[in-house]
Enzyme design. Structure first.
Site, PDB file in Angstrom:
ATOM      1  N   ASN A 205       0.854  -1.183   0.000  1.00 58.20           N
ATOM      2  CA  ASN A 205       0.000   0.000   0.000  1.00 58.20           C
ATOM      3  C   ASN A 205       0.900   1.247   0.000  1.00 58.20           C
ATOM      4  O   ASN A 205       2.124   1.134   0.010  1.00 58.20           O
ATOM      5  CB  ASN A 205      -0.971  -0.006   1.186  1.00 58.20           C
ATOM      6  CG  ASN A 205      -0.280  -0.037   2.539  1.00 58.20           C
ATOM      7  OD1 ASN A 205       0.796   0.557   2.721  1.00 58.20           O
ATOM      8  ND2 ASN A 205      -0.866  -0.735   3.498  1.00 58.20           N
ATOM      9  N   ARG A 206       0.300   2.414  -0.011  1.00 57.09           N
ATOM     10  CA  ARG A 206       1.081   3.647  -0.140  1.00 57.09           C
ATOM     11  C   ARG A 206       2.079   3.819   1.010  1.00 57.09           C
ATOM     12  O   ARG A 206       3.247   4.142   0.794  1.00 57.09           O
ATOM     13  CB  ARG A 206       0.148   4.862  -0.212  1.00 57.09           C
ATOM     14  CG  ARG A 206       0.875   6.193  -0.411  1.00 57.09           C
ATOM     15  CD  ARG A 206      -0.097   7.359  -0.388  1.00 57.09           C
ATOM     16  NE  ARG A 206      -0.825   7.444   0.864  1.00 57.09           N
ATOM     17  CZ  ARG A 206      -0.336   7.958   1.993  1.00 57.09           C
ATOM     18  NH1 ARG A 206       0.901   8.424   2.018  1.00 57.09           N
ATOM     19  NH2 ARG A 206      -1.068   8.006   3.088  1.00 57.09           N
ATOM     20  N   LYS A 207       1.617   3.615   2.250  1.00 60.06           N
ATOM     21  CA  LYS A 207       2.503   3.786   3.407  1.00 60.06           C
ATOM     22  C   LYS A 207       3.656   2.800   3.370  1.00 60.06           C
ATOM     23  O   LYS A 207       4.800   3.146   3.703  1.00 60.06           O
ATOM     24  CB  LYS A 207       1.704   3.634   4.702  1.00 60.06           C
ATOM     25  CG  LYS A 207       0.776   4.805   4.993  1.00 60.06           C
ATOM     26  CD  LYS A 207       0.110   4.652   6.349  1.00 60.06           C
ATOM     27  CE  LYS A 207      -0.785   5.856   6.647  1.00 60.06           C
ATOM     28  NZ  LYS A 207      -1.461   5.711   7.976  1.00 60.06           N
ATOM     29  N   GLU A 208       3.378   1.561   2.978  1.00 60.35           N
ATOM     30  CA  GLU A 208       4.427   0.551   2.897  1.00 60.35           C
ATOM     31  C   GLU A 208       5.444   0.916   1.820  1.00 60.35           C
ATOM     32  O   GLU A 208       6.659   0.739   2.002  1.00 60.35           O
ATOM     33  CB  GLU A 208       3.816  -0.820   2.628  1.00 60.35           C
ATOM     34  CG  GLU A 208       3.007  -1.371   3.802  1.00 60.35           C
ATOM     35  CD  GLU A 208       2.166  -2.579   3.441  1.00 60.35           C
ATOM     36  OE1 GLU A 208       1.783  -3.334   4.349  1.00 60.35           O
ATOM     37  OE2 GLU A 208       1.874  -2.758   2.230  1.00 60.35           O
ATOM     38  N   ASP A 275      -5.430  -8.858   1.024  1.00 56.47           N
ATOM     39  CA  ASP A 275      -5.457 -10.279   0.678  1.00 56.47           C
ATOM     40  C   ASP A 275      -6.302 -10.519  -0.566  1.00 56.47           C
ATOM     41  O   ASP A 275      -5.984 -11.366  -1.404  1.00 56.47           O
ATOM     42  CB  ASP A 275      -6.025 -11.093   1.845  1.00 56.47           C
ATOM     43  CG  ASP A 275      -5.164 -11.002   3.091  1.00 56.47           C
ATOM     44  OD1 ASP A 275      -3.949 -10.781   2.945  1.00 56.47           O
ATOM     45  OD2 ASP A 275      -5.707 -11.144   4.199  1.00 56.47           O
TER      46      ASP A 275
END
Length: 488
Positions: A205-208, A275
């Protein structure tokens, strides 16, 4: 993508064998209501009315894949405890293959308990072991991968940082995928993505993606910079960054990019949405979909998943319905051959009689309508094979068809007597007849039984031929002649 293309994608899912490797856990949900504060401490009192135990972590990926119709093998490490036994029973219930699951004595099988009241989580309780698996368990997983990887169409890596995915195991997974040309799709965690080097595609995701690339993502240029960093450093084929309400962005190692907007809908719970993305994207690759199309379907599925509470699966029917949302009813009756063949097979098991006819149906007129209405009377379902534009040109000349195949298909599908329409590009409908296996094959009265293409096939398995007379004086040719005469 059109509805029928998505339907065809899911029709292929039953032939896919997927290997899911990662951290397994149980997700326990305690549902109730809260109307008072405890006299013992300033906390809410929840009166539990329902308890629900679900597969979580990599288990939710398995659950998603099974719901999508493919065969799934699980590869992981669990504890020799009660929760491990519960996990095994849950997997066996859905038909997952546990041949790659290893038990580690003394390890605690992960279990997360969520307390929910008024449709929102109040507290989560985690019971787990996060230490790396033992060297003996690591060796067992490496051996399983070495001996069985070639039997799978896709490998899904679901990392929750609970100790199963060691650096050595991840390196072996990525190398094996490259050597055997099997897509390795990773849902990553943590800041160090070097351990995923050589995977086919990552789905952070964006934060990751920010944490792993060291780039603050605030706009499109910074998003592209973060993607370039990860693609080049990790030697990936592609990178799919999920961006919540902004949809998804798919980046390729050749510099190309595709941005997929999200579909506006009410969000109840984002638990497990990643998932769902991992599962649908991987299944798309296993079925031969281009990455951009696989990502597009995954985006649709994720939009459905966040509209549900807890780790929930998304079915092919839900995805197809969402894709077809807002389309006319006639669209739902236009199918690809593999899909309509599966529908016909299901209907035969219910004792239904399938009727088939075919033609160009260029400039539909009352003769066509009467013919199709009569054909429908011979059985319980009428499937119409429609010659494609190229096929019509070969049969009738370069000036035909007057109406293109998409319009002809929609006009036919709008008729109540027609159940399904299949466009075919060959000069004859032999392949359709062999695949659909109708019990009644219908053609016009200007044919003889022996002259009907496919009659020997249908009669060979006990079916029959029906010849229907057209309405006298009605034909596309006569309509064209009249137009030419009146307006030339």
């Amino acid at each position: 993508m059109e509805r029928r293309e998505v339907e065809s994608f899911f029709a292929k899912a039953t032939g896919v064998r997927a290997l899911v490797i990662g951290d397994l856990m149980l997700d326990e949900y305690l549902w109730g209501r809260t109307e008072r504060i405890s006299p013992e401490a300033p906390v809410q009192v929840v009166e539990v009315s329902r308890e629900d135990l679900r597969l979580g972590g990599a288990g939710n990926v398995v659950n998603n894949l099974v719901a999508l119709g493919c065969s799934v093998t699980v590869c992981s490490v669990i504890g020799d405890d009660d929760n491990g036994a519960l996990l095994r029973r849950a997997f066996e219930k859905i038909g997952a293959d546990l041949s790659g699951v290893v038990e580690e004595p003394g390890r605690r099988t992960s279990k997360k308990t969520r307390v929910i009241a008024a449709n929102q989580q109040i507290v989560r309780i985690d019971r787990e072991t996060t230490a790396p698996i033992s060297s003996s368990c690591e060796s067992a997983l490496l051996q399983y991968l070495s001996e069985n990887a070639e039997h799978f169409n896709v490998i899904l890596v679901s990392d929750y940082l609970k100790g199963v995915l060691t650096p050595a195991l991840l390196a072996a997974l990525c190398q094996t995928g490259r050597e055997l040309s099997i897509p390795v799709v990773v849902d990553p965690k943590g800041k160090d993505y070097g351990k995923y080097r050589g995977a086919t595609i990552l789905t952070p995701n964006r934060k990751e993606a920010e944490a792993a690339s060291g780039t603050a993502i605030t706009d499109l240029p910074s998003l592209e910079a973060a993607a370039d960093t990860l693609l080049s450093e990790l030697e990936l084929d592609a990178l799919l960054i999920t961006r919540s309400e902004q949809g998804m962005s798919l980046f390729f190692n050749d510099g190309a990019a595709t941005h997929i907007p999200t579909v506006a809908r009410e969000v109840f719970d984002v638990t497990g949405a990643g998932d769902t993305v991992l599962s649908v994207l991987s299944l798309g690759l296993a079925c031969g979909l281009p990455l951009a199309k696989a990502a597009w379907v995954a985006n649709v599925a994720a939009g459905i998943a966040v509209g549900k509470l807890g780790t929930s699966t998304v079915s092919p029917d839900e995805i197809v319905a969402e894709v077809g949302h807002g389309q006319k009813d006639s669209d739902s009756k236009i199918k690809n051959l593999d899909v309509v063949a599966r529908i016909a097979a299901q209907e035969r098991t219910r004792g239904k009689r399938i009727v088939f006819t075919n033609g160009c149906f260029d400039l539909l007129h009352v003769g066509h309508v009467k013919y199709l209405q009569k054909a429908r009377e011979f059985g319980d379902m009428l499937i119409v094979g429609l010659n494609s534009d190229d096929s019509v040109r070969r049969l009738k000349g370069e000036s035909r068809p007057l109406i293109d195949q998409a319009e002809r298909a929609h006009i036919l599908a709008a008729l109540d007597c027609v159940d399904f329409v299949v466009i075919f590009d060959e000069d004859t409908p032999i392949r359709l007849i062999e695949t659909i296996r109708p019990m009644v094959l219908v053609k016009g009265g200007d044919y003889t039984r022996e002259g009907v293409v496919g009659h020997e096939i249908v009669e060979g398995y006990g079916g029959r031929i029906e010849l229907v007379q057209f309405v006298a004086g009605r034909s596309t040719t006569r309509i064209i002649e009249k137009i030419m005469k009146n307006y030339s």
